[in-house]
Design a protein around this motif. Structure first.
Motif: not given
Lengths: 451, 89
Positions: A149-156, A440-443, A430-438
């Motif tokens: 799901v991720g790489s140093s070159k492409a992001g996450i 997209g692609r992490m640069p 503690y949840g993180c659902s708003p963060f996950i629901e966003r």
């Protein structure tokens, strides 16, 4: 004549210290089997695996006997299956069943490569493929699955991270009669490697040759034993001893890898010099760390000791093999290591400490049982954290967690065999659902721009 | 092809005789032999040439394993290369 002490050392390594070659894995390209029909593709894949890997078990057994070093697992890895199923989305499980049958016919322990590489983007056929994973793992026995799901070159790829949290939960649900066992065969990677011989993450990358032999060596017990003889020595002497031991172990792996490739008419790929524990006493990475001087793995100092261990293993191994690859490092799976199991039971090790440890070793949060009611977004959060560690540090990281249905913290789960057993560990409430629901692609990080 | 035969066990009369007879019967030539007592245990190492042998290394291994069980010692047969690989740069 050879030196007597050296001969006896080798014999003792095998007899008393659990030295073995952990796996011979044959990577097979299945690209020539791609057709536009599920049944046709499945049949061609089955035939090709059976033809190429026909002798792998016999050759491994012969080599084990001739050299006197046990070869524990024989495995097959294949081209990421999502590339094979693009024209018959929705019927992927037909292929999964054929792969499982092929694994059984040739007699290998596991077949890896029911995989998708979606670190930058996810095509519609890859999404359909990933959605087939829970069913595929529930109707097969020996097939393993992984998703990058991720790489140093492409992001996450955060869309994939979100999806994988759901897929892990679904896999646990459809295999709930076996305590969510399907999840033990499913790993989520960042920076997945194309020549990894270890399961559940092995697949045969598209940059690889037609048929390749990759060998994974092991030997936590041998390292542990070597350290017992230098109690109180300074840390540089400890590092030096680990290095020398890793050299010897890897040389045995290199010899067997070369010979196996010759006999199986395949290319020699790499030797993966990993310290891979098993649940038996005397084969534990945690116990090496404790021998270095921790009361229990998980104590302050664990990350530092592990960093040194991981680095020394690589330094010793690199000189011993002409081609080092795979994951190469110390593994810290909880359920597969008696020292880790005990530390988790006593509360000495927590998920937070495990996460810190994954910054300095291969691979990640591995074989950790968590409560069955853990929200899928929390699992996605764990995946995102590990992927970030991998992305920023240019290393492979992974998550293989089992949300055990109907069990909670304090319960215990048995997977059996090499997969071992584990207490259910607490996740953050503690949840993180708003963060996950966003989504997209992490640069990709700034240091990925090396060109 | 050469192999190392290692015999480890409690010292008693006739070990060398029995092992070397088994080797001779199968036309395995002993090129070098060394024997000592390590921590109270009889330890014998033999460098053997199997090029004219009547059986494969694997078969020889099984034969000697059986013999070892009969006379109460443990016998290992391993291809010479494994020791060269692990202990020589």
């Amino acid at each position: 004549m050879l030196n007597r002490n050296e001969i006896l050392e080798t014999i003792n390594m095998v007899e008393k210290e659990h030295f073995d070659v952990r796996t011979i894995t044959m990577g097979i390209s299945l690209i020539p089997c791609i057709r536009d029909d599920a049944e046709k593709t499945a049949t061609l894949c089955y035939d090709r695996i059976c033809k190429k890997a026909k002798n792998i078990v016999k050759v491994a057994e012969d080599l084990g006997a001739e050299y006197g070093i046990p070869i524990i697992n024989k495995r097959v890895s294949i081209t990421p299956a999502s590339l094979l199923t693009s024209s018959f989305s929705g019927k992927e499980v037909v292929l999964a069943k054929a792969l499982d049958r092929a694994a059984k016919t040739v007699g290998v322990d596991f077949l890896g490569g029911y995989s998708a590489l979606v670190h930058k983007g996810m095509t519609s056929y890859e999404k359909s493929f990933i959605e087939s994973i829970p069913e595929a793992l529930s109707v097969t026995d020996r097939m393993c699955s992984s998703v990058n799901v991720g790489s140093s070159k492409a992001g996450i790829n955060m869309d994939a991270v979100r999806l994988m949290g759901k897929i892990i939960k679904q896999t646990a649900e459809v295999t709930k009669d076996r305590d969510g066992f399907g999840c033990a065969k499913l790993v989520v990677f960042c920076n997945a490697v194309e020549d990894n011989p270890f399961m559940a993450g092995a697949f045969h990358g598209v940059g690889e040759g037609e048929t390749v032999i990759n060998v994974g060596v092991s030997g936590p017990g041998v390292v542990h034993h070597a350290l017992k003889s230098i109690k109180g020595a300074s840390i540089d002497e400890v590092a030096e001893t680990i290095k020398k031991t890793a050299f010897k172990i890897t040389r045995a792996g290199q010899l067997i890898a070369k010979e196996a490739s010759k006999r199986l008419n395949a290319e020699f790929g790499i030797v993966d010099l990993s310290l891979a524990p098993t649940p038996v006493m005397g084969d534990s990475v945690a116990h090496i760390l404790e021998e270095i001087g921790l009361d229990s793995v998980g104590a302050h100092g664990t990350t530092a000791a592990l960093a040194m261990l991981n680095d020394a293993v690589k330094k010793g191994g690199v000189m011993a093999s002409s081609n080092v690859g795979g994951l190469s490092g110390a593994f810290i799976p909880v359920s597969e290591d008696i020292g880790m199991i005990n530390a988790a039971k006593s509360g000495a090790i927590t998920l937070s400490k495990l996460e810190a440890m994954t910054c300095v070793c291969s691979v990640g949060i591995d074989m950790v049982a968590i409560p069955g009611d853990t929200p899928d977004t929390t699992i996605s959060g764990m995946i995102a954290d590990e992927a970030a560690i991998g992305m920023i540090n240019n290393k492979t990281t992974a998550v293989r967690v089992i949300p055990v249905p109907n069990k909670g913290v304090g319960d215990f789960v048995e997977f059996g065999g090499l997969l071992g057993s584990a207490p259910i560990m607490a996740v953050s409430p503690y949840g993180c659902s708003p963060f996950i629901e966003r989504g997209g692609r992490m640069p990709a990080p700034i240091h990925s721009n090396k060109n | 092809m050469r192999a190392i035969v290692t015999v480890i066990g409690k010292d008693k009369a006739g070990i060398i005789a029995k092992v070397s007879t088994a080797l001779a019967e199968n036309s395995v030539n002993i090129e070098d032999i060394s024997q000592t007592i390590v921590q109270g245990n009889f330890t014998m190492l033999m460098l053997c040439d199997l090029s004219g042998a009547k059986l494969t290394l694997k078969e020889l291994k099984n034969n000697l394993l059986e013999l070892g069980e009969k006379i109460g010692v443990s016998i290992h047969v391993q291809h010479e290369d494994i020791f060269n690989a692990m202990h020589k740069i």
